[in-house]
Write an enzyme that holds these catalytic residues in place. Structure first.
Site, short mmCIF file in Angstrom:
data_model
loop_
_atom_site.label_atom_id
_atom_site.label_comp_id
_atom_site.label_asym_id
_atom_site.label_seq_id
_atom_site.Cartn_x
_atom_site.Cartn_y
_atom_site.Cartn_z
N ASN A 11 -4.90 6.82 8.93
CA ASN A 11 -4.96 6.88 7.48
C ASN A 11 -6.42 6.55 7.13
O ASN A 11 -7.00 5.61 7.41
CB ASN A 11 -4.05 5.93 6.75
CG ASN A 11 -4.31 5.94 5.47
OD1 ASN A 11 -5.57 5.94 4.81
ND2 ASN A 11 -3.16 5.96 4.48
N HIS A 14 -9.66 4.65 3.31
CA HIS A 14 -10.71 3.71 3.16
C HIS A 14 -12.09 4.18 3.62
O HIS A 14 -12.87 3.44 3.28
CB HIS A 14 -10.14 2.31 3.85
CG HIS A 14 -9.20 1.90 2.91
ND1 HIS A 14 -8.98 1.81 1.66
CD2 HIS A 14 -8.01 1.09 3.55
CE1 HIS A 14 -7.85 1.17 1.15
NE2 HIS A 14 -7.15 0.90 2.49
N HIS A 54 -3.39 9.70 1.17
CA HIS A 54 -2.92 9.43 0.10
C HIS A 54 -3.66 10.03 -1.36
O HIS A 54 -4.72 9.40 -1.61
CB HIS A 54 -2.51 7.83 -0.33
CG HIS A 54 -1.66 7.55 -1.26
ND1 HIS A 54 -1.13 6.13 -1.56
CD2 HIS A 54 -0.96 8.40 -2.29
CE1 HIS A 54 -0.37 6.32 -2.44
NE2 HIS A 54 -0.37 7.59 -3.08
N ARG A 56 -3.91 9.74 -4.77
CA ARG A 56 -3.22 8.98 -6.00
C ARG A 56 -3.51 9.72 -7.19
O ARG A 56 -4.35 10.49 -7.25
CB ARG A 56 -3.78 7.57 -5.50
CG ARG A 56 -3.46 6.93 -4.54
CD ARG A 56 -3.99 5.37 -4.82
NE ARG A 56 -3.31 4.92 -5.73
CZ ARG A 56 -2.36 3.46 -5.18
NH1 ARG A 56 -2.24 3.29 -3.88
NH2 ARG A 56 -1.43 3.15 -6.18
N ARG A 60 -8.29 7.20 -7.00
CA ARG A 60 -9.37 6.31 -6.57
C ARG A 60 -10.06 6.43 -5.20
O ARG A 60 -11.05 5.81 -5.10
CB ARG A 60 -8.56 4.85 -6.72
CG ARG A 60 -7.72 4.67 -5.51
CD ARG A 60 -7.13 3.02 -5.27
NE ARG A 60 -6.23 3.08 -6.66
CZ ARG A 60 -5.32 1.91 -6.65
NH1 ARG A 60 -5.22 1.16 -5.79
NH2 ARG A 60 -4.31 1.78 -7.54
N GLU A 81 0.49 11.43 1.59
CA GLU A 81 1.23 10.46 1.00
C GLU A 81 1.25 10.86 -0.61
O GLU A 81 0.06 10.98 -0.98
CB GLU A 81 0.72 9.12 1.04
CG GLU A 81 0.92 8.83 2.78
CD GLU A 81 0.05 7.42 2.91
OE1 GLU A 81 0.25 6.69 4.14
OE2 GLU A 81 -0.39 6.67 2.02
N THR A 112 -0.39 0.37 -1.67
CA THR A 112 1.22 0.66 -1.98
C THR A 112 1.83 -0.45 -1.51
O THR A 112 1.95 -1.07 -0.45
CB THR A 112 1.66 1.98 -0.98
OG1 THR A 112 0.74 2.75 -0.91
CG2 THR A 112 3.09 2.30 -1.28
N GLU A 162 9.73 6.57 6.81
CA GLU A 162 8.75 5.45 7.12
C GLU A 162 9.02 4.06 6.62
O GLU A 162 8.98 3.66 5.56
CB GLU A 162 7.18 6.01 6.73
CG GLU A 162 6.29 5.01 7.16
CD GLU A 162 4.62 5.30 7.06
OE1 GLU A 162 4.58 6.56 7.08
OE2 GLU A 162 3.92 4.68 6.62
N HIS A 201 2.16 0.19 7.30
CA HIS A 201 1.65 -0.78 6.42
C HIS A 201 1.26 -2.12 7.09
O HIS A 201 2.26 -2.80 7.47
CB HIS A 201 2.61 -0.86 5.13
CG HIS A 201 1.67 -1.49 3.99
ND1 HIS A 201 1.11 -0.43 2.98
CD2 HIS A 201 1.24 -2.62 3.59
CE1 HIS A 201 0.45 -1.32 2.37
NE2 HIS A 201 0.56 -2.58 2.39
N1 PXP Z 1 2.14 4.21 5.28
C1 PXP Z 1 2.04 4.23 3.83
C2 PXP Z 1 3.25 5.07 3.34
C3 PXP Z 1 1.00 3.59 3.20
O1 PXP Z 1 1.00 3.76 1.74
C4 PXP Z 1 -0.13 2.79 3.82
C5 PXP Z 1 -1.23 2.35 2.93
O2 PXP Z 1 -2.00 3.43 2.38
C6 PXP Z 1 0.08 2.87 5.05
C7 PXP Z 1 1.02 3.51 5.86
C8 PXP Z 1 -1.23 2.30 5.98
O3 PXP Z 1 -1.28 0.99 5.83
P1 PXP Z 1 -2.50 0.09 6.17
O4 PXP Z 1 -3.53 0.65 5.46
O5 PXP Z 1 -2.14 -1.26 5.86
O6 PXP Z 1 -2.54 0.25 7.51
#
Ligand code: PXP
Length: 251
Positions: A11, A14, A54, A56, A60, A81, A112, A162, A201
């Site tokens: 992901n 960030h 994601h 959103r 953001r 996402e 999330t 998930e 997550h």
């Molecule tokens: N899976 C989903 C559905 C999420 O919303 C997120 C956070 O954006 C993640 C995985 C990744 O989580 P993390 O950034 O804590 O690894």
């Protein structure tokens, strides 16, 4: 001993959070960095199996143009996402990501926070799952490890779930053990119902060994820890470090 086939979706939201911190109002500037596509390609070179983003409602971090750029140029799979809104669904139908993960979305949240209430929103989610699946996208439900949510996900035609590992990640000791048992039960039921089992997550190289008690895991989606590690060792090394840890999983 069988090899681990566990896949990693990186992901990269960030990476874009950093770009937006400086260039939110100047995205066309040649100075706008870091580049989302370079991040995705670095993750792929390190062995990532998919790129997760994601989009959103409040935009953001990831912007519509980022989705388009990644859709065109990445070599692995794109996992989008999204919250269940008409606006984002229209974008997903046009962009045709390989996977969509339906997530709850709340404007105030930092990230999330909870799982999706598939039981409570099953009719609205069913039509979105049908529209996306008919358009060639495999759909996942981001849910807490709750058996009713697993059953409802299968019932509305999702291909994958998930499992939300936030509670697992945020606790230690007996509370983490209890959450691992919930994750195991949800994974067993989901697998029996024919669902692919993913998780995500708050996952880190440190807490993953405790997750390995959970059977049938097919894919992990990990962002914050990998991007945080990348600040110190680079994105490619951070992804490789995570993949090395994931290779120790045995279903
Ligand atoms: N899976 C989903 C559905 C999420 O919303 C997120 C956070 O954006 C993640 C995985 C990744 O989580 P993390 O950034 O804590 O690894």
């Amino acid at each position: 001993m069988p090899q681990s086939n566990l896949l990693l979706g990186v992901n990269i939201d960030h990476v874009v959070t950093l770009r937006q911190a400086r260039y939110r109002t100047m995205l066309a500037s040649p100075n706008a960095e870091p580049c989302v596509l370079t991040a995705a390609l670095e993750a792929e070179k390190a062995g990532a199996h998919s790129i997760t983003i994601h989009l959103r409602a409040d935009r953001r971090h990831i912007q519509d143009a980022d989705v388009l750029l990644l859709r065109k140029h990445i070599g692995t799979k794109l996992n989008l996402e999204m919250g269940n809104t008409r606006e984002i669904l229209a974008i997903a139908l046009e962009m045709r990501p390989d996977f969509v993960c339906m997530v709850p979305e709340n404007r105030e949240e930092v990230t999330t926070e909870g799982g999706l209430d598939v039981v409570g929103q099953c009719e609205a989610l069913r039509s979105t799952v049908t529209a996306l699946s008919d358009n060639g996208t495999r759909v996942s439900m981001f849910i807490a490890p709750d058996l009713e949510q697993v059953r409802a996900s299968a019932d509305i035609g999702a291909a994958m779930i998930e499992l939300h590992t936030g509670t697992f990640a945020n606790h230690t000791g007996p509370e983490r053990d209890a959450e691992v048992r919930r994750l195991c039960a949800a994974a067993e039921l989901g697998h029996a119902l024919g669902l692919q089992i993913n998780a995500g997550h708050g996952l880190t190289t440190k807490n993953l060994p405790d997750l390995w008690a959970v059977p049938h895991l097919a894919e992990l989606n990990i962002g914050h820890h990998i991007v945080s590690r990348a600040v110190f060792i680079g994105l490619r090394a951070a992804v490789q470090e995570m993949l090395a840890m994931m290779a120790t999983y045995r279903d």
